[in-house]
Every structure is written in C-alpha cells, then in structure tokens.
Design an enzyme around this catalytic site. Structure first.
Site: not given
Ligand code: ADP
Ligand code: TRP
Length: 321
Positions: A110, A189, A192
């Site tokens: 981050k 991956k 957001k």
């Molecule tokens: P981001 O990486 O988009 O900010 P978050 O950290 O808010 O996503 O993740 C929210 C939930 O979604 C978590 O449980 C995270 O492990 C899951 N998640 C986020 N991105 C993915 C992905 N590309 N594939 C599978 N699960 C994901």
C-alpha cells in the site's frame, strides 16, 4: 459454524470482491451464524474525504444486500458503530510483536502505491484481528491477498490464549482455490488500487470498455492456446454456462478462439448476471434512511455479542478491578 468477513467501503465493488468474499459469505447464510460488516475504520487509512467515506459505506451496504445478503438472517453492521472493536484492538496491540506487523506485505504494497504510511495503516492487521476475535469467528472467507492477515489474527489469538488463558477461538481462513485471485484486466490481481477492475455496478458503456480492455496475447486465432494462461478465460469461466464453457475451452485447445468474440459474449454475460442486483441496488440507495435503519439494528444485535467477549477480555487481562 460462525462465519465472519468484512469489506472496506473504499471504492466500487468488483468481481474479485464478489467471488473472493461476498459470494461465499452469502452462500453460507442459511446454514451458518453469519457476521458481515463494513469496515469503515479500516477504510479511513486510505479514504480521507468525509463524503466519499460516508457514501461509500452506504453503497457497500447496498452492494451486500443487492447481491443477496438478507440482514434478517445474519448480523450485518458498520464497524465504527461498535466501540468495543477499538478497545479490543488496543488490548491486542499491547501483545502484538512489532516483527509480526513488519512482515506484512500488504502494508508495504500500500505504501508503495502511494498510501500515506500512517500508524493506522501499519496497525491495520491488529484492528482486523479484533474484528474477527471479538465475535469468536471460526471461519473467515476472503481472497488470497488476505491470507497473511488471517495468520496474524491467528498468531495474536494464540498468544493471548497462552498469556491470559483460553479466551479466543483461533479462526481459519476460507479461500476458494477456484477464485483465490481473480485477475484484473491487466492480468495482475484485480484490485481497486490497481485501477484494473471490472466493477459490478458500472453502466453498460463502462462495463464494455473494461471488458474490451482485458489484455490478451497476440497468438493467431487458428493457433492452439492454453486457456489456463489466459486472463480473459479466467474471468469468462466465472460466468459462462458449463456447456458453452466446454466449447470455448475446446476452441482454445484446438485453435479457433477469437478473443474479441469471447469478450463481447462476456459483456452480455456480466450484464445479465448482475441485472437483478443492479436494480435492487438502485432501489436501496433511493431510500438511504431505510438502509441506515437496517445497519443500526444490525449494530445493536452485533453489540450484544461483542460485549460478552470484551467483558471476558477485560477480566482476563486485569482491566476489571
Ligand atoms: P481491493 O484489493 O480491490 O481493495 P479489498 O481489499 O477491499 O479489495 O478486498 C475485499 C475482499 O475481496 C477481500 O476478502 C479480498 O480478499 C477479496 N478480493 C479482492 N480482490 C480480489 C481478487 N482479485 N480475487 C479474489 N478475491 C479478491
Ligand atoms: N482487510 C480486509 C480487506 O481489505 C477487510 C477486513 C477488515 C476483514 N476486517 C476484516 C476481512 C475481518 C475479514 C475479517 O479486504
């Protein structure tokens, strides 16, 4: 079985969030004790704009309900409505070794992406451990990126139990191998913070634009390709009906798969898959007072559980005199 997971209200929900976390949570609604919440205190480490955070919280609540979560069948609330969680986070902080947090790659990732390296960001996994341990969760459905945070929560629980006596359930992560990491349009991956998402609730034009942006290789149409190495296929297989998926799989293996055509098909599949949820979300957001009432009611229910654990913790550590 007590199943718990939270999501940050820090941007538009994407298909990685849905398959990694929301869908497995919702699938457990009928046979488990389900705890679902919106982690606005965690989001504060990256979203520092009042209106964005407040609106994001309502949107995240609408996302969950629109996609099938029934607040009557689970505990559903906003993290900051329960002061117990921050108190527990402090207690846990006091026995969390610095080295444990220093090893967390999420913090480093981050910061590398430009989020300010605050104390809150560094201590993020401790607050997450408090979220989980406060409710004595047994299973935590998350995407693979959260695995290390779950390990931290387990380590903290074990350390607390060893120091003060058996108090916390040691939680297990639930990571579905098929969707552990949904790739983004660039093949990294989907996240957001990478700007590579396919948002679930975008308008038709944006959705098409995002799908058409999925990066594919330059292999000629007639050449055989390995479907498991193609990001487009990884996303397509989450939505395609089994029979059609087999056909497309064979086209990859035998030659003849046309990326452009598959992308257009994917646009339609996505649009249909989330059609009902899209309409439901609009209805929910049109009545924010009703959403707030659902969340407040959920917080009251969750609080009765949180107080029990916190009371025990206070006694165990000597905060009751
Ligand atoms: P981001 O990486 O988009 O900010 P978050 O950290 O808010 O996503 O993740 C929210 C939930 O979604 C978590 O449980 C995270 O492990 C899951 N998640 C986020 N991105 C993915 C992905 N590309 N594939 C599978 N699960 C994901
Ligand atoms: N850290 C999680 C994420 O970024 C969100 C989260 C906070 C969470 N507290 C939690 C997930 C407790 C599961 C359980 O996605």
């Amino acid at each position: 079985m007590r199943i718990l997971s939270g999501i940050q209200p820090s941007g538009q929900l994407h298909i990685g969030n849905y398959f990694g976390m929301m869908k497995p949570m919702i699938a457990n609604m009928d046979q488990s004790e389900l705890y679902a919440f919106i982690v606005d205190l965690h989001a504060l480490t990256s979203v520092q704009d009042r209106a964005t955070l407040a609106q994001g919280t309502l949107e995240a609540a609408a996302d969950f309900i629109a996609l099938g979560l029934d607040p009557e069948k689970c505990l559903f609330w906003v993290q900051s409505d329960l002061p117990e969680v921050t108190e527990l986070a402090w207690v846990l902080s006091s026995l969390t070794p610095m080295g444990l947090l220093e090893r967390c790659h999420s913090y480093k990732d981050k910061v590398a992406k430009g989020i300010a390296p605050s104390h809150g960001l560094f201590a993020y996994p401790v607050l997450m451990a408090a979220d989980i341990l406060l409710f004595q969760a047994e299973r935590v459905p998350v995407g693979k990126d959260q695995k290390q945070h779950l390990e931290v929560a387990r380590d903290i629980a074990i350390k607390f139990n060893n120091t003060f006596g058996e108090t916390f359930t040691v939680p297990e992560p639930v990571i579905d191998a098929n969707v552990a990491t949904v790739p983004g349009v660039d093949g990294q991956k989907m996240s957001k913070s990478y700007g590579n998402t396919i948002p679930i609730f975008s308008d038709a034009k944006t959705l098409k634009k995002r799908v058409m942006a999925i990066v594919t290789d330059a292999t000629p149409v007639e050449d055989p390709k390995d479907p498991d190495k193609c990001h487009l296929y990884s996303i397509y297989k989450l939505f395609a009906p089994a029979e059609r998926l087999q056909e497309v799989h064979d086209l990859y293996v035998n030659g003849g798969a046309m990326y452009g055509k598959i992308k257009l098909e994917l646009v339609d599949l996505l649009w249909e898959y989330f059609r009902e949820a899209r309409e439901k979300k609009q209805q929910l957001l049109a009545e924010p007072e009703q959403l707030r009432a659902i969340l407040k009611q959920g917080a009251e229910k969750a609080r009765t559980k949180a107080i029990l654990t916190l009371d025990l913790v206070r006694e165990r550590v000597g905060l009751k005199y």
